[in-house]
Design a protein around this motif. Structure first.
Motif, PDB file in Angstrom:
ATOM      1  N   LYS A 286       0.831  -1.197   0.000  1.00 22.76           N
ATOM      2  CA  LYS A 286       0.000   0.000   0.000  1.00 22.76           C
ATOM      3  C   LYS A 286       0.868   1.251   0.000  1.00 22.76           C
ATOM      4  N   ALA A 287       0.492   2.225  -0.814  1.00 20.43           N
ATOM      5  CA  ALA A 287       1.225   3.482  -0.890  1.00 20.43           C
ATOM      6  C   ALA A 287       0.724   4.458   0.166  1.00 20.43           C
ATOM      7  N   ASP A 288       1.557   5.456   0.498  1.00 20.92           N
ATOM      8  CA  ASP A 288       1.105   6.502   1.400  1.00 20.92           C
ATOM      9  C   ASP A 288       0.306   7.531   0.605  1.00 20.92           C
ATOM     10  N   VAL A 289      -0.070   8.625   1.212  1.00 22.16           N
ATOM     11  CA  VAL A 289      -0.943   9.609   0.556  1.00 22.16           C
ATOM     12  C   VAL A 289      -0.278  10.253  -0.655  1.00 22.16           C
ATOM     13  N   GLY A 291       1.624   8.479  -2.723  1.00 21.13           N
ATOM     14  CA  GLY A 291       1.908   7.411  -3.682  1.00 21.13           C
ATOM     15  C   GLY A 291       3.263   6.765  -3.499  1.00 21.13           C
ATOM     16  N   ASN A 292       3.905   7.008  -2.351  1.00 23.91           N
ATOM     17  CA  ASN A 292       5.236   6.464  -2.094  1.00 23.91           C
ATOM     18  C   ASN A 292       5.171   5.155  -1.324  1.00 23.91           C
ATOM     19  N   ARG A 293       6.190   4.326  -1.541  1.00 15.99           N
ATOM     20  CA  ARG A 293       6.332   3.076  -0.797  1.00 15.99           C
ATOM     21  C   ARG A 293       7.785   2.952  -0.346  1.00 15.99           C
ATOM     22  N   VAL A 294       7.984   2.642   0.923  1.00 18.57           N
ATOM     23  CA  VAL A 294       9.325   2.444   1.453  1.00 18.57           C
ATOM     24  C   VAL A 294       9.416   1.025   1.988  1.00 18.57           C
ATOM     25  N   LEU A 295      10.269   0.220   1.395  1.00 22.10           N
ATOM     26  CA  LEU A 295      10.474  -1.170   1.791  1.00 22.10           C
ATOM     27  C   LEU A 295      11.898  -1.285   2.316  1.00 22.10           C
ATOM     28  N   GLY A 296      12.032  -1.413   3.609  1.00 20.67           N
ATOM     29  CA  GLY A 296      13.349  -1.403   4.224  1.00 20.67           C
ATOM     30  C   GLY A 296      13.616  -0.058   4.866  1.00 20.67           C
ATOM     31  N   ASP A 297      14.876   0.341   4.932  1.00 23.60           N
ATOM     32  CA  ASP A 297      15.288   1.576   5.594  1.00 23.60           C
ATOM     33  C   ASP A 297      15.288   2.722   4.592  1.00 23.60           C
ATOM     34  N   GLY A 298      14.369   3.668   4.734  1.00 20.77           N
ATOM     35  CA  GLY A 298      14.298   4.755   3.775  1.00 20.77           C
ATOM     36  C   GLY A 298      13.586   5.975   4.323  1.00 20.77           C
ATOM     37  N   ALA A 299      13.865   7.126   3.734  1.00 20.55           N
ATOM     38  CA  ALA A 299      13.220   8.387   4.107  1.00 20.55           C
ATOM     39  C   ALA A 299      12.964   9.185   2.838  1.00 20.55           C
ATOM     40  N   LEU A 300      11.707   9.560   2.599  1.00 24.18           N
ATOM     41  CA  LEU A 300      11.324  10.310   1.416  1.00 24.18           C
ATOM     42  C   LEU A 300      10.676  11.623   1.841  1.00 24.18           C
ATOM     43  N   LEU A 301      11.178  12.724   1.310  1.00 18.75           N
ATOM     44  CA  LEU A 301      10.660  14.042   1.638  1.00 18.75           C
ATOM     45  C   LEU A 301      10.217  14.749   0.365  1.00 18.75           C
ATOM     46  N   GLU A 302       8.955  15.195   0.365  1.00 23.54           N
ATOM     47  CA  GLU A 302       8.384  15.907  -0.779  1.00 23.54           C
ATOM     48  C   GLU A 302       8.545  15.113  -2.067  1.00 23.54           C
ATOM     49  N   THR A 307       9.092   4.449  -5.172  1.00 24.20           N
ATOM     50  CA  THR A 307       9.250   3.190  -4.444  1.00 24.20           C
ATOM     51  C   THR A 307      10.721   3.038  -4.092  1.00 24.20           C
ATOM     52  N   ALA A 308      11.011   2.959  -2.795  1.00 21.64           N
ATOM     53  CA  ALA A 308      12.386   2.825  -2.316  1.00 21.64           C
ATOM     54  C   ALA A 308      12.533   1.489  -1.612  1.00 21.64           C
ATOM     55  N   PHE A 309      13.500   0.697  -2.065  1.00 18.29           N
ATOM     56  CA  PHE A 309      13.759  -0.629  -1.498  1.00 18.29           C
ATOM     57  C   PHE A 309      15.215  -0.698  -1.065  1.00 18.29           C
ATOM     58  N   SER A 310      15.447  -1.172   0.174  1.00 22.25           N
ATOM     59  CA  SER A 310      16.822  -1.359   0.620  1.00 22.25           C
ATOM     60  C   SER A 310      16.884  -2.475   1.642  1.00 22.25           C
TER      61      SER A 310
END
Length: 360
Positions: A286-289, A291-302, A307-310
């Motif tokens: 499921k994406a956040d508001v 439309g982002n997805r973080v799988l593992g250790d990640g930080a997304l700003l603006e 989709t971030a996978f680590s």
């Protein structure tokens, strides 16, 4: 009797860099906390814990696969000496099954599908086995499409449905390659088209006759080789290596299914997804508001639709959109999502540069 056969020889390049030739996606935990291979075997257990299963892999995966499946009973791992596409792998499995049960039914599965629940998987398999056991047709599984997806092949049906084991079955009219968006939309609206799951069932003697008629080069090579013996027997590997050097590279879809005179389709009721590329994870998480997805250790700003996978360090991104970012063991992948289908091209470039580096 019936015999599940798992085709698991692919390299999984569409999941690079997480998936590679030594640790392809089928040996990785992409859907649950177990590898996809183990998930597939878990579903097969719903057919009975004593069900003998063949796992066909490429030679370079023999040791990691055996390590992953260590201790499992009734699982026969067979390593192909070289890749010859799916027709050769299926012909090999058919010959091994025929040694034990000349009229046995083969269930062809893959190790990169997400299927649940296991009970519905078993019901669909038993329905296909009952049809294939009659020995007059090949059987495929058609997934009811939920969207006009251009990434899947389609199966067109004809006539009215019959019912086997509580599931709808149809006669197959023809197979269609991956369509345009307009064609996919028309397929969805017609109600006669199903996604091609890439899973099949057939009685081995009937299938072998189809090889004789439609793929005589493969049929003759196996017939000339005679009894290869059991995969654990002495000399099996050498015989198989000699045989495979004579085999053409052709898919079972092109060589057999698209030209077979009688094919039937079972419509299962299980949840199904082809975990074929990174895009599949977007469907399963499921994406956040934004439309982002973080799988593992990640930080997304603006960020938007990222989709971030680590599994080896942090991924941090600021003010970007429409990106797939993957971090794995010192390799970082950054690609626009609408270009991710070209990932194999990038993998070839990386392999070329690594090969050239050895001479610098």
């Amino acid at each position: 009797m019936f015999y599940p056969v798992i085709l698991a020889g692919g390299r999984g390049e569409r999941f690079w860099p997480y998936s590679n030739s030594k640790h392809p996606k089928q040996l990785l935990p992409l859907v649950t906390n177990k590898s996809m291979m183990e998930d597939t075997l878990g579903n097969i257990q719903f057919l009975g814990r004593n069900t003998k299963t063949f796992v066909i892999i490429s030679q370079n995966l023999e040791q990691p696969t055996k390590a992953r499946l260590k201790g499992r009973k009734n699982v026969q791992i067979v390593a192909e000496p070289m890749g010859r596409n799916t027709a050769a792998a299926i012909a090999l499995a058919a010959r091994l099954i025929a040694r034990e049960d000349p009229q046995g039914v083969m269930l062809v599965l893959t190790a990169d599908h997400a299927i649940s629940p296991g009970a519905e998987f078993a019901r669909a398999m038993r329905a296909a086995v009952s049809i294939a056991a009659e020995g007059d047709s090949l059987v495929t599984f058609g997934i009811s499409p939920t969207r006009p997806d251009v990434g899947f092949g389609y199966v067109e049906t004809q006539g009215t449905a019959s019912t086997v084991n509580g599931l709808k079955t149809f006669k197959v009219s023809r197979f269609h390659e991956k369509p345009s968006e307009d064609a996919a939309r028309a397929y969805l609206e017609s109600g006669r088209f199903f996604w091609n799951s890439g899973m099949f069932a057939w009685r081995v003697d009937y299938l072998w006759e189809r090889f004789r008629v439609q793929l005589p080069e493969i049929w003759k090579a196996f017939e000339k080789a005679g009894d290869l013996g059991a995969p654990t027997s002495r000399g099996f590997g050498a015989k198989l290596n000699t045989l495979y050097k004579r085999l053409p590279e052709v898919s079972i879809d092109y060589g057999i299914l698209e030209k077979a005179p009688e094919i039937k389709l079972v419509v299962p009721r299980f949840s199904w997804d082809d975990i074929g590329s990174w895009a599949a994870l977007d469907r399963r998480h499921k994406a956040d508001v934004s439309g982002n997805r973080v799988l593992g250790d990640g930080a997304l700003l603006e960020c938007q639709d990222v989709t971030a996978f680590s599994d080896s360090g942090m991924v941090a991104a600021l003010g970007v959109s429409n990106l797939l970012i993957v971090q794995h063991e010192g390799v970082t992948l950054v690609v626009p999502k609408d270009q991710s289908s070209r990932l194999k091209e990038l993998v070839k470039l990386v392999q070329k540069q690594k090969a050239l580096a050895r001479f610098l």
